[in-house]
Design an enzyme around this catalytic site. Structure first.
Site, PDB file in Angstrom:
ATOM      1  N   LYS A 197      11.813  35.520  38.319  1.00 23.76           N
ATOM      2  CA  LYS A 197      12.979  37.015  37.947  1.00 23.76           C
ATOM      3  C   LYS A 197      13.255  37.895  39.054  1.00 23.76           C
ATOM      4  CE  LYS A 197      13.934  37.301  33.867  1.00 23.76           C
ATOM      5  NZ  LYS A 197      15.614  37.312  33.149  1.00 23.76           N
ATOM      6  N   GLU A 254      21.223  34.003  39.085  1.00 20.81           N
ATOM      7  CA  GLU A 254      21.841  34.412  37.927  1.00 20.81           C
ATOM      8  C   GLU A 254      21.961  36.252  38.297  1.00 20.81           C
ATOM      9  OE1 GLU A 254      19.753  32.870  34.730  1.00 20.81           O
ATOM     10  OE2 GLU A 254      20.499  34.401  33.769  1.00 20.81           O
TER      11      GLU A 254
HETATM   12  O1  OSB Z   1      17.728  37.476  31.628  1.00 21.69           O
HETATM   13  O2  OSB Z   1      17.632  35.376  31.012  1.00 21.69           O
HETATM   14  C1  OSB Z   1      17.418  36.292  30.755  1.00 21.69           C
HETATM   15  C2  OSB Z   1      14.683  37.860  28.368  1.00 21.69           C
HETATM   16  C3  OSB Z   1      15.452  38.944  27.533  1.00 21.69           C
HETATM   17  C4  OSB Z   1      16.090  39.561  27.926  1.00 21.69           C
HETATM   18  C5  OSB Z   1      17.014  38.085  29.278  1.00 21.69           C
HETATM   19  C6  OSB Z   1      16.614  37.033  29.448  1.00 21.69           C
HETATM   20  C7  OSB Z   1      15.229  37.005  29.399  1.00 21.69           C
HETATM   21  C8  OSB Z   1      14.894  36.177  30.332  1.00 21.69           C
HETATM   22  C9  OSB Z   1      14.002  35.566  29.377  1.00 21.69           C
HETATM   23  O3  OSB Z   1      15.131  35.214  31.236  1.00 21.69           O
HETATM   24  C10 OSB Z   1      13.684  34.045  28.699  1.00 21.69           C
HETATM   25  C11 OSB Z   1      12.682  32.891  27.892  1.00 21.69           C
HETATM   26  O4  OSB Z   1      12.914  33.460  26.634  1.00 21.69           O
HETATM   27  O5  OSB Z   1      12.056  32.737  27.587  1.00 21.69           O
HETATM   28 MG    MG Z   2      19.456  36.188  33.198  1.00 18.17          MG
END
Ligand code: OSB
Ligand code: MG
Length: 370
Positions: free
Chosen positions: A163, A213
């Site tokens: 992230k 992303e």
């Molecule tokens: O943006 O992909 C995302 C988790 C909660 C909300 C949005 C996102 C995410 C994750 C975690 O990136 C993905 C997972 O479930 O491992």
């Molecule tokens: Mg995402």
């Protein structure tokens, strides 16, 4: 099937470790579990709305309200044939894709149990195990991030997503890339940038990333198209793709070169299938996103990711990466080749651990025809 009752559970589960993104830090995950009863069978679904509107405008509170006061009255006592029939009935309700998707999941589970078919078979999935990766939250320092990534690589994850947010982007990604030159690596901004601030991300182009992303706002396909022209690295859209129409328009505009599909975000598995088919037709790879699902939603994600055009590893990690106790008896484990097995039992192929569900339930309501 004639729907006899809908039971809603508002659930809160502790995460094994805090998860921090550009929109906040969580130590626990909330969701709604939906149990749909008809003809002596129960179908389960999960609505991935969280306690706060950081990722989506929907929350467990709005999902509860929309389900109890608007969706349930359209379904209870009614003969609902399939997912398409369900979507027709709820078309009068604007938006609220996450909660609609949760109910649709319960329908698919019910249909699979009735027909003795796995969700993978119902959806037309090919693979028996799907390639997966892990989504790593923001850490205190780049060094701590490298340490965390090292742990996941040691566990066998073959693809890492980190992230990012303004001030914690190029440096973090470069540190991971320096430490692990050969790994499959991608970044997720969760719409934390503006067109101006996103230019600071241009050095990411030298880090051999699979994709970047959702840098910009969820309602901004147009500026993503402008930004994609400045990057060699493919942009991937998550938040912006809320329907088949948005997917088509994003591809027409060249706003991205990869799409993250989450059945929740697009209003249900039926929409996810349609977007998958469109992308396949146009040669656009997709992958399955995640939202820290319980075993119920994880089973659904695995079935979806078994379809052919899910060509990049999904954000579908092993159960132990999220929860020390889950609400399904089944726990998903990582195979040595960074895959997870797709469930084979009828419907979602998981069974609910009633004691665990009770332990994590904050509120519950049973809805039946009046
Ligand atoms: O943006 O992909 C995302 C988790 C909660 C909300 C949005 C996102 C995410 C994750 C975690 O990136 C993905 C997972 O479930 O491992
Ligand atoms: Mg995402």
């Amino acid at each position: 099937m004639k729907i006899e009752s809908l039971r809603l559970f508002h659930v809160r589960m502790p995460l094994v470790a805090p998860f921090e993104t550009s929109f906040g830090r969580s130590t626990e995950r909330e969701c709604l579990i939906i149990a749909l009863q008809a003809d002596g069978l129960t179908g389960y679904g999960e609505c991935a709305a969280d306690s706060s509107p950081g990722y989506s405008y929907e929350t467990t509170g709005t999902a509860w309200h929309i389900l109890k006061d608007f969706i349930a009255p359209l379904l209870l006592g009614q003969d609902v044939r399939d997912a398409q029939d369900f979507q027709q009935r709820v078309r009068v309700i604007k938006g609220h894709p996450l909660v609609k998707a949760g109910v649709e999941m319960a329908l698919w589970d019910w249909i699979g149990k009735r027909d003795g078919l796995s969700l993978r078979a119902l959806l037309g999935g090919q693979r028996e195990r799907v390639p997966v990766g892990v989504s790593v939250g923001l850490q205190e320092t780049p060094a701590a991030l490298v340490g965390r990534v090292e742990q996941y690589l040691a566990q066998g994850y073959g693809r890492i997503k980190i992230k990012i947010k303004p001030g914690r982007d190029v440096e973090d990604a470069a540190a991971v890339r320096r430490a692990f030159p050969g790994i499959l690596l991608q970044v997720d901004a969760n719409s934390a940038y503006s067109l101006e601030t996103a230019r600071r991300l241009l050095p990411l182009d030298d880090l051999d990333l699979l994709l970047i992303e959702q840098p910009l706002a969820e309602d901004d396909l147009w500026d993503h198209a402008g930004l994609q022209r400045e990057f060699r690295t493919p942009l991937c859209l998550d938040e912006s793709i809320v329907s088949l129409r948005h997917a088509r328009q994003a591809l027409e505009m060249r706003a991205c070169r990869v799409i993250n599909i989450k059945a929740g975000r697009v209003g249900g598995l039926s929409q996810a299938l349609a977007i998958h088919a469109l992308c396949q037709e146009q040669g656009i790879p997709v992958w399955c996103g995640g939202m820290l699902e319980t075993g119920i939603g994880r089973a659904s994600n695995l079935a979806l990711a078994s379809l052919e055009n899910f060509r990049l590893p999904g954000d579908i990690s092993a159960s132990e990466r999220y929860y020390s106790r889950d609400i399904t008896h089944e726990r998903f484990v990582l195979n040595s080749d960074s895959t997870i097995d797709v469930p084979t039992g009828p419907g979602l192929g998981v069974t609910v651990d009633e004691a665990a569900l009770a332990q994590f339930t904050l509120a519950r309501v049973d809805l039946a025809p009046s």
